[in-house]
Design a protein around this motif. Structure first.
Motif, PDB file in Angstrom:
ATOM      1  N   ASN A   1      38.034  42.078  44.974  1.00 17.25           N
ATOM      2  CA  ASN A   1      38.663  40.906  44.371  1.00 17.25           C
ATOM      3  C   ASN A   1      38.316  39.597  45.070  1.00 17.25           C
ATOM      4  N   LEU A   2      37.509  39.662  46.128  1.00 17.49           N
ATOM      5  CA  LEU A   2      36.874  38.437  46.606  1.00 17.49           C
ATOM      6  C   LEU A   2      35.871  37.913  45.581  1.00 17.49           C
ATOM      7  N   LEU A   3      35.381  38.821  44.729  1.00 16.60           N
ATOM      8  CA  LEU A   3      34.346  38.468  43.760  1.00 16.60           C
ATOM      9  C   LEU A   3      34.919  38.011  42.426  1.00 16.60           C
ATOM     10  N   THR A   4      36.035  38.609  41.997  1.00 14.88           N
ATOM     11  CA  THR A   4      36.538  38.354  40.647  1.00 14.88           C
ATOM     12  C   THR A   4      36.968  36.910  40.490  1.00 14.88           C
ATOM     13  N   SER A   5      36.934  36.452  39.242  1.00 12.49           N
ATOM     14  CA  SER A   5      37.088  35.020  38.987  1.00 12.49           C
ATOM     15  C   SER A   5      38.541  34.642  38.752  1.00 12.49           C
ATOM     16  N   ALA A   6      38.770  33.347  38.677  1.00 12.87           N
ATOM     17  CA  ALA A   6      40.098  32.817  38.380  1.00 12.87           C
ATOM     18  C   ALA A   6      40.280  32.586  36.887  1.00 12.87           C
ATOM     19  N   GLU A   7      39.333  33.019  36.055  1.00 14.54           N
ATOM     20  CA  GLU A   7      39.482  32.901  34.614  1.00 14.54           C
ATOM     21  C   GLU A   7      40.660  33.768  34.151  1.00 14.54           C
ATOM     22  N   VAL A   8      41.473  33.225  33.246  1.00 15.90           N
ATOM     23  CA  VAL A   8      42.658  33.953  32.783  1.00 15.90           C
ATOM     24  C   VAL A   8      42.782  33.846  31.273  1.00 15.90           C
ATOM     25  N   ASP A   9      43.537  34.751  30.722  1.00 11.42           N
ATOM     26  CA  ASP A   9      43.890  34.716  29.311  1.00 11.42           C
ATOM     27  C   ASP A   9      44.684  33.447  29.037  1.00 11.42           C
ATOM     28  N   ALA A  10      44.274  32.693  28.038  1.00 12.48           N
ATOM     29  CA  ALA A  10      44.893  31.402  27.771  1.00 12.48           C
ATOM     30  C   ALA A  10      46.356  31.521  27.379  1.00 12.48           C
ATOM     31  N   VAL A  11      46.756  32.663  26.831  1.00 15.34           N
ATOM     32  CA  VAL A  11      48.129  32.830  26.361  1.00 15.34           C
ATOM     33  C   VAL A  11      49.047  33.295  27.481  1.00 15.34           C
ATOM     34  N   THR A  12      48.590  34.235  28.309  1.00 14.88           N
ATOM     35  CA  THR A  12      49.487  34.901  29.259  1.00 14.88           C
ATOM     36  C   THR A  12      49.129  34.690  30.718  1.00 14.88           C
ATOM     37  N   SER A  13      47.978  34.101  31.017  1.00 12.86           N
ATOM     38  CA  SER A  13      47.467  33.942  32.386  1.00 12.86           C
ATOM     39  C   SER A  13      47.071  35.261  33.027  1.00 12.86           C
ATOM     40  N   CYS A  14      46.815  36.299  32.226  1.00 14.99           N
ATOM     41  CA  CYS A  14      46.297  37.558  32.768  1.00 14.99           C
ATOM     42  C   CYS A  14      44.842  37.355  33.178  1.00 14.99           C
ATOM     43  N   PRO A  15      44.460  37.745  34.393  1.00 20.28           N
ATOM     44  CA  PRO A  15      43.099  37.485  34.877  1.00 20.28           C
ATOM     45  C   PRO A  15      42.035  38.313  34.153  1.00 20.28           C
ATOM     46  N   GLU A  16      40.816  37.791  34.208  1.00 23.47           N
ATOM     47  CA  GLU A  16      39.680  38.465  33.588  1.00 23.47           C
ATOM     48  C   GLU A  16      38.986  39.352  34.620  1.00 23.47           C
ATOM     49  N   TYR A  17      39.633  40.451  34.974  1.00 24.44           N
ATOM     50  CA  TYR A  17      39.054  41.383  35.946  1.00 24.44           C
ATOM     51  C   TYR A  17      37.798  42.080  35.417  1.00 24.44           C
ATOM     52  N   LYS A  18      37.676  42.200  34.122  1.00 24.05           N
ATOM     53  CA  LYS A  18      36.654  43.084  33.559  1.00 24.05           C
ATOM     54  C   LYS A  18      35.306  42.408  33.324  1.00 24.05           C
ATOM     55  N   VAL A  19      35.197  41.116  33.596  1.00 26.52           N
ATOM     56  CA  VAL A  19      33.914  40.428  33.430  1.00 26.52           C
ATOM     57  C   VAL A  19      33.716  39.469  34.597  1.00 26.52           C
ATOM     58  N   THR A  20      32.871  39.854  35.541  1.00 29.64           N
ATOM     59  CA  THR A  20      32.511  38.988  36.656  1.00 29.64           C
ATOM     60  C   THR A  20      30.993  39.008  36.789  1.00 29.64           C
ATOM     61  N   ALA A  21      30.388  37.841  36.776  1.00 31.28           N
ATOM     62  CA  ALA A  21      28.937  37.751  36.931  1.00 31.28           C
ATOM     63  C   ALA A  21      28.582  37.923  38.405  1.00 31.28           C
ATOM     64  N   VAL A  22      27.656  38.848  38.694  1.00 30.69           N
ATOM     65  CA  VAL A  22      27.273  39.129  40.082  1.00 30.69           C
ATOM     66  C   VAL A  22      25.748  39.303  40.178  1.00 30.69           C
ATOM     67  N   ARG A  23      25.275  39.234  41.402  1.00 33.82           N
ATOM     68  CA  ARG A  23      23.902  39.631  41.683  1.00 33.82           C
ATOM     69  C   ARG A  23      23.932  40.739  42.737  1.00 33.82           C
ATOM     70  N   LEU A  24      22.882  41.523  42.772  1.00 27.47           N
ATOM     71  CA  LEU A  24      22.777  42.650  43.689  1.00 27.47           C
ATOM     72  C   LEU A  24      21.563  42.449  44.586  1.00 27.47           C
ATOM     73  N   CYS A  25      21.746  42.828  45.837  1.00 27.58           N
ATOM     74  CA  CYS A  25      20.649  42.694  46.786  1.00 27.58           C
ATOM     75  C   CYS A  25      20.720  43.842  47.788  1.00 27.58           C
ATOM     76  N   ARG A  26      19.644  44.562  47.950  1.00 26.06           N
ATOM     77  CA  ARG A  26      19.602  45.637  48.935  1.00 26.06           C
ATOM     78  C   ARG A  26      19.689  45.044  50.338  1.00 26.06           C
ATOM     79  N   THR A  27      20.572  45.622  51.165  1.00 20.96           N
ATOM     80  CA  THR A  27      20.751  45.082  52.521  1.00 20.96           C
ATOM     81  C   THR A  27      19.845  45.821  53.509  1.00 20.96           C
TER      82      THR A  27
END
Length: 886
Positions: A860-886
């Motif tokens: 949840n350091l990654l997930t966004s502050a975007e929320v449902d406009a009606v209820t303020s429920c967060p958008e946990y299910k869509v977060t744009a990320v990139r991947l990089c092999r460490t």
């Protein structure tokens, strides 16, 4: 049918067996392979009885018939049963008699003593590879009960009977038990009649054992459990055979994951911050600091400078006290609970569509469904008992449509899997609705007599052709048509959904457009099943909202600005209430950073780990002048608090929970809280007293009784009735009313009594991938862990899954040069974390999946502050990320 058993005439229903008739008559025949939860097999041949005109039969597999005459206990029949038992045990080791098993009971009943057993075993060995399940092959009699439990109840198909002749024994499908498909539900342990399968590490105790019936404190299914206590500790937990939802079944968490209660990490004394450290303190000291600091905040900044997050893990009674304390003692409506960040869209969407903020149908209606539309839910992992019931219904012939970006276990059994892009639910549901209308797969009489909004919906659906839906969602038009046909032509179609519908920027629209399908089909408010049911994540997330732990609603979902509701509450509470709606959880964090909220009370939620955009949450906690945390462990949130109050786990609580189908059930204490820890009920009353107030409600029973006085939905519910009747569904509006398990049969609870169709457009998610962040992260749960993992990571469940990994499609892994197990850095626009790669086709290319159970992988350091406009429920299910092999 009328059957005579030992000269007594009994009536049994059609389809009953002779064994059922014998039991109805109060007679007894021995059984060994029989379990009432399973279909009979007749393999042990102990349940022998004589049928006049037919001879000796195995009662469990012989159908009863009208006019049948049955006799039990005839000497020659008993001798035959004894001989069968002697043949069964002759190769078993004598130590089998040392265990408290059904086999030992049968031997005592039929007179088979130690001489009937072998001195030693067959040398078949044991399997102790699993942290919870131990197999002693020498004790197996190949009755098949464990295999049938695994197949016919859980649906894991992990066990089989292997070997030849007398050496046939149960075995995991391949390899060791730990390597098998076992999901650790414990069904095999519960059903084994000989002790061949036992709970690992469960030692026989000489101390008295007390059995306490309670309700599980993990997910929102509401399984009834029996807690066996010895010497002040949990000896074991077994599923209650009479459990109204689980019917004698459980999952790995409810059945085995109770070790956290005795963890040395439990908070046992209050803690007060001294500089950078939290130091032990007395209750008097902690309560004095709380009273002084809260009084100071209110005096300087007003009551709205205080906010509280109540607990979906706590009882109804505790949540009721929390919202009452905030409204009557502090003087603010700034109280919310974690339904805000999971199912607030369900409450709002279902209320708008049908009238009430809960699922429409009881769990038992799963077995009435001939088609199940499962949307945005993975119940075999997050709600395993319900997942098993869905699977068994599908295996029995029901059709299954799964709407989910991931190929979940149930998607593998689906007739059609609509694997759309995350954030495309509204387009998919609208596309299904359009096809149903075009093909005539709707109930025109229902729509005419019981629903509004059809023409507005038709107009909205003009855009949603299958081909356009495919462009938006990547769901093939042909698959969409097939899904619409399966749901639209079913006689009793059921919709079950989860957080994959609600946790979006347009989650309320998702609920409304999903509810449209049930309304169009006329599959809600009927006497034959169907309906729309959300699966609740935490054990009492439904109840926390029911009790009014919400910023704009009083107990029973009464609006703050409803004069009649306010009058009821004020008369009972003896206080005027604030009129202005309070802050929602995300607004509390913003207000803390802005300086409008100065004190935050966090009750039973680890918001620093579970809430989205964790950096923002931590900044809000740091900005507060004063933070109270009420917890059972020193969580990430508790470490940031100024005062920490040690509370109680569900095993130590007295009260009630409400499960996902609106079922009130009793919660009973099996243990005392450790050390100086107190029940959360006592803590809330103590804090109020320190603030100079008396909340009344001296007991949990009195608290629920008071709630019944202020909330008409619960007017008929009390501890007394629950003790007598077992459970009650709300609405239950009178003390002699049975409660409404299946809603809306007499009309909808909307202002005009009609269901409301919703014309909603598809809007894109709040955050979308781009060249810098090309992948979509979906978050969710794993089978063996729960929520922030504070409980399950302190049990042997940790051996089943010791760490979190990121699910990546093999094609994406190949493009990135990743192999299974490689560390990969996952970054979003807000931060970066590292996890091991797990290559799996369960996710689609371009998507990755992570759970939030492990603080080491702080998703949840990654997930966004975007929320449902009606209820303020967060958008946990869509977060744009990139991947990089460490």
């Amino acid at each position: 049918m009328r059957v005579t058993v030992d000269d007594r005439v009994v009536e049994v229903p059609a389809g009953a067996t002779v064994l059922q008739a014998i039991r109805a008559a109060g007679a007894v025949v021995p059984t060994l392979c029989h379990d009432d939860r399973l279909s009979p097999s007749g393999s042990c041949r102990l349940c022998l009885a004589r049928l006049t005109g037919r001879g000796v039969v195995a009662a469990c597999v012989t159908p009863a018939a009208d006019g049948q005459v049955v006799s039990t206990g005839d000497p020659d029949v008993t001798a035959m049963a004894r001989q069968v038992l002697e043949l069964t045990v002759e190769r078993l080791p004598r130590r089998a008699l040392d265990l408290p098993t059904e086999l030992v009971d049968r031997c005592a009943e039929l007179g088979v003593g130690p001489d009937g057993f072998a001195e030693a075993g067959r040398g078949l060995g044991a399997d102790d590879s699993h942290p919870y399940v131990h197999l002693d092959r020498d004790l197996c009699i190949a009755c098949g009960r464990c295999v049938r439990m695994c197949d016919d109840v859980q649906g894991a198909f992990a066990l089989t009977l292997a070997g030849r002749g007398a050496d046939t024994v149960v075995a995991p499908g391949a390899g060791s038990w730990a390597q098998s498909a076992c999901v650790s539900c414990g069904g095999c342990v519960d059903t084994c009649p000989t002790g061949a399968i036992t709970q690992a590490g469960l030692a026989a105790t000489q101390a008295p054992v007390t059995a306490v019936n309670t309700t599980c404190g993990y997910c929102g299914v509401g399984c009834a459990l029996t807690v066996h206590v010895s010497d002040g500790r949990v000896a074991e937990i077994t599923p209650d055979r009479d459990g109204s939802v689980n019917r004698g079944h459980a999952c790995v968490k409810g059945r085995f994951a109770y070790g956290f209660a005795a963890s040395p990490d439990r908070l046992t004394t209050p803690l007060i911050r001294s500089g950078q450290r939290l130091e032990p303190a007395t209750w008097d000291q902690a309560l004095a600091v709380i009273a002084d600091r809260l009084h100071g905040v209110v005096e300087r900044h007003g009551p709205d400078a205080v906010a509280a997050i109540s607990s979906a893990r706590a009882t109804n009674e505790e949540n009721y006290l929390m919202q009452k304390l905030m409204r009557t003692v502090i003087g603010t409506n700034n109280v919310d609970n974690c339904s805000r960040i999971c199912h607030a869209p369900s409450a709002v969407g279902l209320t708008a569509a049908f009238g009430l903020a809960g699922g429409t149908n009881p769990a038992d209606d799963i077995e009435l469904a001939d088609c199940i539309l499962l949307a945005g839910a993975n119940p075999t992992e997050a709600h395993p008992v319900v997942g098993a019931r869905i699977l068994q219904q599908v295996l029995s012939g029901a059709r299954l449509v799964v709407v989910d970006p991931r190929r979940t276990a149930l998607a593998g059994y689906a007739d059609v899997h609509l694997s759309g892009r995350p954030g495309s639910n509204v387009a998919v549901f609208n596309g299904l609705a359009r096809i149903m209308l075009e093909e005539g797969w709707v109930d025109d009489v229902f729509l005419s007599e019981r629903a509004d909004g059809l023409e507005e919906l038709r107009e909205q659906l003009r855009w949603f052709t299958p081909e356009r839906v495919e462009q938006v969602s990547a769901v093939p038009a042909g698959a969409l048509r097939k899904a619409a046909r399966l749901y639209g032509t079913a006689s009793a179609p059921s919709i079950i959904y989860g957080l994959g519908v609600t946790e979006h920027a347009h989650g309320t629209d998702g609920v409304r457009t999903l509810a449209n399908l049930a309304i169009l089909r006329g599959a809600v408010g009927t006497a034959y099943g169907g309906g729309v049911n959300p699966l609740r994540g935490q054990n009492n997330v439904q109840g926390a909202s029911d009790m009014g732990a919400l910023p704009d609603l009083l107990p029973g979902y009464q609006r703050i600005d409803d004069p009649r509701a306010r009058q009821r509450c004020e008369q009972v509470w003896g206080h005027r209430m604030p009129l202005r709606p309070g802050l929602r959880i995300p607004q509390m964090f913003d207000a803390a950073i802005d300086g409008r909220v100065r004190a935050l009370w966090v009750f039973g939620e680890n918001i620093a780990q579970t809430d989205p955009d964790s950096g923002h949450v931590r900044a809000a906690l740091a900005a507060c002048e004063f933070v109270i945390c009420q917890e059972i462990f020193l969580t990430d949130t508790a470490r940031l608090a100024d005062v920490v109050l040690p509370g109680a786990s569900f095993l130590e609580k007295d009260g009630t929970f409400v499960n996902f189908d609106r079922r009130f059930q009793r919660v009973r204490p099996a243990l005392d809280p450790p050390g100086q820890a107190r029940t959360d009920f006592d803590i809330l009353r103590s804090v109020a007293a320190a603030l100079g107030a008396d909340l009344g409600c001296a007991t949990p029973a009195a608290t629920l009784a008071e709630c019944a006085r202020v909330a008409p939905l619960f007017a008929g519910i009390s501890h007394t009735r629950l003790e007598r009747e077992g459970h009650l569904h709300w609405p239950c509006r009178s003390t002699d009313g049975p409660g409404e398990a299946r809603l809306y049969q007499q009309g909808f609870a909307t202002p005009n009594g009609r269901a409301q169709l919703a014309a909603r457009p598809w809007l894109p998610p709040g955050e979308q991938p781009d060249a810098a962040f090309p992948y979509v992260l979906i978050t969710g749960r794993r089978l063996v862990h729960y929520n922030a993992g504070t409980m399950t990571r302190r049990t042997p469940n940790l051996a089943l899954q010791p760490r979190e990994s990121v699910d990546i499609h093999p094609d994406d892994a190949a493009a990135l040069g990743l192999r299974d197990g490689d560390d990969v850095e996952i970054s979003s626009r807000r931060g970066s974390i590292t996890a091991a790669a797990h290559l799996t086709a369960e996710v689609s290319p371009g998507q990755v999946f992570l759970a939030f159970h492990f603080p080491q992988v702080a998703v949840n350091l990654l997930t966004s502050a975007e929320v449902d406009a009606v209820t303020s429920c967060p958008e946990y299910k869509v977060t744009a990320v990139r991947l990089c092999r460490t």
